[in-house]
Design a protein around this motif. Structure first.
Motif, mmCIF file in Angstrom:
data_model
loop_
_atom_site.group_PDB
_atom_site.id
_atom_site.type_symbol
_atom_site.label_atom_id
_atom_site.label_comp_id
_atom_site.label_asym_id
_atom_site.label_seq_id
_atom_site.Cartn_x
_atom_site.Cartn_y
_atom_site.Cartn_z
ATOM 1 N N ILE A 2 -27.608 -4.198 59.528
ATOM 2 C CA ILE A 2 -28.580 -4.131 58.446
ATOM 3 C C ILE A 2 -28.478 -2.770 57.749
ATOM 4 O O ILE A 2 -28.343 -1.736 58.399
ATOM 5 C CB ILE A 2 -30.000 -4.343 59.014
ATOM 6 C CG1 ILE A 2 -30.117 -5.748 59.620
ATOM 7 C CG2 ILE A 2 -31.052 -4.143 57.928
ATOM 8 C CD1 ILE A 2 -31.390 -5.963 60.414
ATOM 9 N N CYS A 14 -29.074 0.027 60.495
ATOM 10 C CA CYS A 14 -30.160 -0.110 61.468
ATOM 11 C C CYS A 14 -30.004 -1.424 62.223
ATOM 12 O O CYS A 14 -29.969 -2.491 61.609
ATOM 13 C CB CYS A 14 -31.518 -0.058 60.762
ATOM 14 S SG CYS A 14 -32.942 -0.203 61.868
ATOM 15 N N GLU A 15 -29.894 -1.343 63.525
ATOM 16 C CA GLU A 15 -29.880 -2.553 64.340
ATOM 17 C C GLU A 15 -31.311 -3.050 64.516
ATOM 18 O O GLU A 15 -32.242 -2.239 64.662
ATOM 19 C CB GLU A 15 -29.279 -2.278 65.719
ATOM 20 C CG GLU A 15 -27.808 -1.935 65.710
ATOM 21 C CD GLU A 15 -27.268 -1.779 67.123
ATOM 22 O OE1 GLU A 15 -27.930 -2.248 68.073
ATOM 23 O OE2 GLU A 15 -26.194 -1.180 67.267
ATOM 24 N N GLN A 16 -31.487 -4.359 64.520
ATOM 25 C CA GLN A 16 -32.816 -4.906 64.750
ATOM 26 C C GLN A 16 -33.299 -4.500 66.138
ATOM 27 O O GLN A 16 -32.558 -4.572 67.118
ATOM 28 C CB GLN A 16 -32.799 -6.432 64.612
ATOM 29 C CG GLN A 16 -34.197 -7.041 64.620
ATOM 30 C CD GLN A 16 -34.185 -8.503 64.215
ATOM 31 O OE1 GLN A 16 -33.268 -8.967 63.554
ATOM 32 N NE2 GLN A 16 -35.216 -9.226 64.615
ATOM 33 N N GLY A 17 -34.539 -4.029 66.219
ATOM 34 C CA GLY A 17 -35.086 -3.539 67.477
ATOM 35 C C GLY A 17 -35.034 -2.036 67.604
ATOM 36 O O GLY A 17 -35.656 -1.466 68.497
ATOM 37 N N SER A 52 -39.321 -6.197 57.174
ATOM 38 C CA SER A 52 -39.311 -5.348 58.362
ATOM 39 C C SER A 52 -40.348 -5.862 59.341
ATOM 40 O O SER A 52 -41.191 -6.690 58.992
ATOM 41 C CB SER A 52 -39.605 -3.880 57.993
ATOM 42 O OG SER A 52 -40.921 -3.754 57.465
ATOM 43 N N THR A 77 -38.902 -1.729 62.559
ATOM 44 C CA THR A 77 -37.473 -2.025 62.541
ATOM 45 C C THR A 77 -37.177 -2.944 61.362
ATOM 46 O O THR A 77 -38.066 -3.654 60.864
ATOM 47 C CB THR A 77 -37.027 -2.680 63.863
ATOM 48 O OG1 THR A 77 -35.593 -2.747 63.901
ATOM 49 C CG2 THR A 77 -37.612 -4.084 64.017
ATOM 50 N N ALA A 78 -35.946 -2.916 60.916
ATOM 51 C CA ALA A 78 -35.535 -3.766 59.793
ATOM 52 C C ALA A 78 -35.071 -5.121 60.315
ATOM 53 O O ALA A 78 -34.416 -5.209 61.354
ATOM 54 C CB ALA A 78 -34.408 -3.089 59.026
ATOM 55 N N ILE A 79 -35.415 -6.198 59.590
ATOM 56 C CA ILE A 79 -34.883 -7.527 59.923
ATOM 57 C C ILE A 79 -34.067 -8.091 58.754
ATOM 58 O O ILE A 79 -33.551 -9.200 58.824
ATOM 59 C CB ILE A 79 -36.009 -8.501 60.331
ATOM 60 C CG1 ILE A 79 -37.081 -8.625 59.258
ATOM 61 C CG2 ILE A 79 -36.629 -8.065 61.649
ATOM 62 C CD1 ILE A 79 -38.167 -9.647 59.605
ATOM 63 N N SER A 80 -33.985 -7.309 57.672
ATOM 64 C CA SER A 80 -33.072 -7.604 56.570
ATOM 65 C C SER A 80 -32.731 -6.273 55.915
ATOM 66 O O SER A 80 -33.296 -5.236 56.267
ATOM 67 C CB SER A 80 -33.717 -8.552 55.551
ATOM 68 O OG SER A 80 -34.694 -7.865 54.773
#
Length: 331
Positions: A2, A14-17, A52, A77-80
């Motif tokens: 991401i 940024c990795e999710q989590g 996020s 955290t980012a999710i997209s």
């Protein structure tokens, strides 16, 4: 992976989590932060595009701020892919935090509920910090609490802390009932991004309540070494407390600045100084803030109230810097 893009055009993966703050640091991008637990709002930023996820409760945000898209980078955290409105701290090189042993050198009671503690570091330890930063102190049984560094530089391998008693606090019980010179402790730091940026030519305001005066004292001490071209146009210090005993430092330590204003919110009839809250006192003496930079340290309630009042009065939002003292969340 991401992608997170800042309003400056800088970007990082940024990795999710992984929190936005941690991901930025891993990429070499430094964002403002303080508590790292979602309890203050130093790391507040606005998501302009993308999705996020909050990994824990964002206590430092109001419901209105959340609705407007504000998030706390330390627990988000980012999710997209994201576009985020936040200012990095630029090219400032932060000292790398380290965990080192230390001993209590001296303890002085400054008020019924405030201690001044000097910690002594081993001669072999090169502990470098930027005035305004804080440390995590690791005490008996691994208890860990955050304290701002109160001296402008380490003299004789010593770090100065101002410690307020917290009712029911386990580490407060240690400090006020058991601590003695030569006790062995550990510290981790330096931490945080509460330090002066470029203030040349600005009307600099340092604002504190309670033991929030500690990092302000450190910043003031460091400014004595600034060359003339780096100095602000004016310098004001406002220090607030409930009663006079809350203002535990000698005023002579602070009156070298161009304007020092002590403020009491519960003043008695004998008090001839400013009354109310520090942000109100500032607006009473300096209602024009277009050329100001404000650095505020104290309770989260004061920080939030001051930021709203001062930006409404014309302070540019990007020139309000803060370090909120928040509870650890456990005793």
């Amino acid at each position: 992976m991401i992608k997170v893009t800042l309003n400056s055009g800088a970007s990082f993966s940024c990795e999710q989590g992984v929190s936005l703050l941690d991901a930025a640091e891993l990429s070499g991008t430094r964002l403002p932060y303080s508590c790292r637990t979602g309890r203050c709002s130093t790391c507040k930023c606005k998501v302009l595009q993308g999705e996020s996820l909050a990994m824990q409760e964002e206590i430092g945000l109001s419901a209105a701020e959340k609705a407007e898209g504000w998030v706390l980078s330390c627990v988000r955290t980012a999710i997209s892919d994201l576009v985020v409105d936040v200012e990095s701290i630029g090219d400032v090189v932060l000292p790398e935090p380290k965990t080192v042993p230390c001993r209590i050198n001296s303890i002085e009671k400054m008020a019924p509920d405030v201690l001044r503690v000097f910690l002594r570091l081993p001669p072999s330890v090169d502990f470098v910090f930027i005035p305004g930063q804080y440390i995590d102190l690791i005490g008996p049984n691994g208890l860990r609490r955050s304290y701002s560094i109160a001296n402008g530089k380490s003299v004789g391998q010593q770090i100065e802390l101002h410690i307020r008693c917290v009712d029911g606090g386990a580490l407060s019980q240690y400090w006020f009932e058991q601590a003695k010179p030569n006790d062995l402790l550990r510290l981790n730091g330096p931490l945080g991004t509460f330090f002066l940026r470029d203030v040349a030519g600005l009307d600099l305001v340092l604002m504190a309540t309670g033991t929030g005066i500690a990092p302000v004292k450190a910043i003031l001490e460091s400014m004595k070494e600034f060359p003339a071209e780096k100095q602000p146009r004016t310098l004001s210090v406002l220090w607030g407390g409930r009663t006079k005993q809350d203002l535990y430092l000698s005023f002579s330590e602070l009156q070298t600045v161009s304007r020092f204003v002590p403020v009491l919110s519960r003043a008695d009839d004998q008090w001839a100084g400013a009354k109310g809250y520090v942000q109100e006192a500032l607006l009473n003496i300096n209602p024009r803030l277009e050329n100001a930079a404000v650095y505020a340290c104290g309770s989260n309630a004061m920080i939030r109230s001051a930021q709203a009042a001062l930006t409404d009065a014309g302070l540019p939002s990007q020139r309000f810097y803060s370090d909120a003292f928040v509870s650890s969340g456990f005793n």
